[in-house]
Write a protein that holds these residues in place. Sequence first.
Motif, PDB file in Angstrom:
ATOM      1  N   HIS A   6      20.804 149.395  66.516  1.00  0.00           N
ATOM      2  CA  HIS A   6      19.632 148.867  67.218  1.00  0.00           C
ATOM      3  C   HIS A   6      19.867 147.415  67.629  1.00  0.00           C
ATOM      4  N   TRP A   7      20.439 146.612  66.749  1.00  0.00           N
ATOM      5  CA  TRP A   7      20.693 145.219  67.073  1.00  0.00           C
ATOM      6  C   TRP A   7      21.790 145.084  68.118  1.00  0.00           C
ATOM      7  N   ILE A   8      22.783 145.958  68.083  1.00  0.00           N
ATOM      8  CA  ILE A   8      23.814 145.961  69.128  1.00  0.00           C
ATOM      9  C   ILE A   8      23.182 146.278  70.479  1.00  0.00           C
ATOM     10  N   ASP A   9      22.271 147.270  70.479  1.00  0.00           N
ATOM     11  CA  ASP A   9      21.587 147.644  71.707  1.00  0.00           C
ATOM     12  C   ASP A   9      20.774 146.472  72.246  1.00  0.00           C
ATOM     13  N   PRO A  63       8.922 148.734  72.281  1.00  0.00           N
ATOM     14  CA  PRO A  63       8.728 147.573  73.168  1.00  0.00           C
ATOM     15  C   PRO A  63       9.715 146.437  72.918  1.00  0.00           C
ATOM     16  N   SER A  64      10.471 146.500  71.825  1.00  0.00           N
ATOM     17  CA  SER A  64      11.406 145.407  71.542  1.00  0.00           C
ATOM     18  C   SER A  64      12.447 145.265  72.651  1.00  0.00           C
ATOM     19  N   PHE A  65      12.748 146.360  73.356  1.00  0.00           N
ATOM     20  CA  PHE A  65      13.721 146.275  74.437  1.00  0.00           C
ATOM     21  C   PHE A  65      13.170 145.464  75.610  1.00  0.00           C
ATOM     22  N   PHE A  66      11.878 145.605  75.887  1.00  0.00           N
ATOM     23  CA  PHE A  66      11.274 144.792  76.941  1.00  0.00           C
ATOM     24  C   PHE A  66      11.208 143.330  76.523  1.00  0.00           C
ATOM     25  N   ALA A 100      30.762 145.273  76.939  1.00  0.00           N
ATOM     26  CA  ALA A 100      31.315 145.583  75.616  1.00  0.00           C
ATOM     27  C   ALA A 100      30.247 146.175  74.703  1.00  0.00           C
ATOM     28  N   PHE A 101      29.054 145.560  74.665  1.00  0.00           N
ATOM     29  CA  PHE A 101      27.977 146.065  73.820  1.00  0.00           C
ATOM     30  C   PHE A 101      27.543 147.463  74.240  1.00  0.00           C
TER      31      PHE A 101
END
Length: 207
Positions: A6-9, A63-66, A100-101
């Motif tokens: 999740h943190w990599i994303d 929503p963390s992605f936004f 890379a990510f």
Amino acid sequence: MSLWLHWIDLAGIVVFAISGTLMAYKKHMDGFGVVVLASVTAMGGGTLRDMILDLPVFWIHDPSFFYAVLIGALGTIAWLRISHRFPLKFLLIADALGLAFFNLMGLQKALNVGVTPLIAIAFGTMTGVFGGLIRDVICREVPLVLKGELYATTCILGGVAYVAASALNVNLHICMIIAMLTTLVSRLFAVRYHWHLNVFHPPKNLD
């Protein structure tokens, strides 16, 4: 493990949002254009990946992605308003980091649903390059993936490195680091030393 991914994303989202915002600055877009370009650059590849794999699209219920997109975009806007110059090298570095990510994220997510390593490498490459492809098409640029220095090829190299390390029973986290570094370093070296995958000779005058 899922928390790590999740943190990599999220890290990939931030750096590709930076890449999209820098391109919007280059094209003199307004605030809405910045948000659109940052969003499609950051989330286009992962959206396509999840749709093909018949998985819930990753950003719909989180929503963390936004928030990550906004952090990348607003931080870049604030920096550009102070500096008043377009840092092309930063665009290339941000794009390489995002590549890379996202390559690793797509590769790992595909492997988690049980596809073969070859198909997983293809999904990693798709995740890495598709957002940038959309960005460049919207901006009427020839997509980086189709010209110039090695781009999608670096994702394939990162995927092969991951699969090879995994076959040697290397620790999973080490495999992930190897994949990211292989993709990132090969892309940066390709830009620095102008590595190309040429198959045609320069065209001659056809008149």
